[in-house]
Write a protein that holds these residues in place. Sequence first.
Motif, short mmCIF file in Angstrom:
data_model
loop_
_atom_site.label_atom_id
_atom_site.label_comp_id
_atom_site.label_asym_id
_atom_site.label_seq_id
_atom_site.Cartn_x
_atom_site.Cartn_y
_atom_site.Cartn_z
N ALA A 245 0.86 -1.19 0.00
CA ALA A 245 0.00 0.00 0.00
C ALA A 245 0.89 1.23 0.00
O ALA A 245 1.83 1.32 0.80
CB ALA A 245 -0.91 0.00 1.22
N TRP A 250 -2.23 4.81 -4.27
CA TRP A 250 -3.58 5.02 -3.74
C TRP A 250 -4.15 6.35 -4.21
O TRP A 250 -5.36 6.48 -4.45
CB TRP A 250 -3.50 4.96 -2.22
N LEU A 273 -3.37 -0.78 4.49
CA LEU A 273 -2.89 -2.14 4.33
C LEU A 273 -3.43 -3.05 5.43
O LEU A 273 -3.87 -4.17 5.17
CB LEU A 273 -1.36 -2.16 4.35
N TYR A 399 -9.96 -2.30 -2.94
CA TYR A 399 -8.52 -2.14 -2.72
C TYR A 399 -7.76 -2.31 -4.03
O TYR A 399 -6.79 -3.07 -4.14
CB TYR A 399 -8.03 -3.15 -1.68
N ILE A 402 -3.86 -1.59 -4.03
CA ILE A 402 -2.87 -2.42 -3.33
C ILE A 402 -2.19 -3.36 -4.34
O ILE A 402 -2.85 -4.15 -5.02
CB ILE A 402 -3.51 -3.20 -2.18
#
Length: 506
Positions: A245, A250, A273, A399, A402
């Motif tokens: 992460a 992000w 994370l 997510y 990630i």
Amino acid sequence: MKTSRLVHRHLARQICAALASAILFAGSAVAVAAKSDRAAIEREVTRQHDASVKRLQDWIALPSIAAEHLNSREGAEYMAKLAREAGFQKVDILDTDGKPGVFATLDAGASKTVGLYFMYDVKQYDPAEWTSPPLEARIVDKPGVGKVLVGRGAVNQKGPESAFLAALHAIRDAGRKLPVNLVLVAEGEEEIGSPHIGQLVHRPEVEAALARTLGVFMPAASQSIEGGIMVSLGAKGVVELELVASGEKWGRGPAKDIHSSLKAMVDSPAWRLVKALDTLVSEDGNTIAIDNYPVAPPISAEEKAMIAAAIAERDEAVTKKQYGVSHWIDDLPFQAAYERLVSQPTINIEGLVGGYTGPGGKTVLPHRAVAKIDMRLVPGMTMDGAVAALKAHLVKRGYTDIEVNVSGGYDPTSSSAKARLIQAQVSVLKRDGLKPMLWPRNAGSYPGFVFTNPPLSLASGHFGLGHGSGAHAPDEYYLIESSNPAVRGYDGAVMSFVDYLYELAR
């Protein structure tokens, strides 16, 4: 005519009786010769003991650590040197897209050929955590065990492999002929999930040589500290990866480490994370909760029976002490805990890395956090299926930022208990007065799938008497002189390989 037929029948009976006597005499002569051969070889093993142990110590002094890109070429060259010294006539260092490996063959003019799998890379180590320097391979007294050699790679896997090489030296130097031909594949990437093992094994010349074998085995130190021994029929698969992460990926959080006071107004990649990791497992962390994850088949009655028979020979308290634990998951009974060990896939966090990790505190908000993960797989599951499910799960939960960086891994492996490679192990161990127990599969992993899966479809396994412990941990050791008569020391381990090769030749 009638008299003639009677004479012919009488002569035929005499000839048959003579042939039977000759065959019986020849069989007895072979048995005596085999016994004589073994005694000569055992004398040579004893004579070469110091040189064999020194060979192991020298090998440990050169660590090949794939994860650190340390001595990868040097490790392959040293493995090639050891193979040549042990009698392999053709030895080649093979390059891959990663670390190089070694392919070697030993033609003894025998009717049967056996495959060998070696690994010469080792896990990382922190000398500060060891009571004996990890590269000095000192021999020390270990109470209740005997004299042990302490060093990184001592039992995983250089100790048993050196004992096998010592067996080849002893057979040759005793003036005896090796009873089987050998095909060796050795790699320097097992500790990072063998990402290029296929590039070694499936080269045309390597695959063709392995196809002529009756199976492939890896030298091991298979005795417990009490002296028990199990014959394993397989191993779990493994996937090694990192989940990353970062503020950059992000689009939230910082693009560099910043003062922690700013957490009041800036998002944290580290917390992101942690939240993502929490979705992968149940509340207690013990059950995989990934959507559409490959389902493990239920443990069979046959496997349960194998486990029950094996643990009847084990002391639960000793096992807990060995691992430094006081409880099994869910406070399970001993047998149920081992049934879970054999039959269940896992997701394990090897390490969490982010921000400042030195002494004391440092008030920063990290811009990046990493979880180092390994996932163990059981038969019925595949590496590709597990990774695909993990990625889809993270995307489904938002997510998408990630990163999933897979560094290595492979499928599970299984062999039949009826395979000649396995039955020979059982025969040798029983003849040595031991009570071998069949075990469904190792909880740890090795890339046996590359041998057991098509196109080779060979049996594969581990074999070797002797004992060691501490793989991947501080003070890893391999037993040299045993204080327990039931556990073989170094020379006993060497002789177990001698006996195994002769049994495979039968």
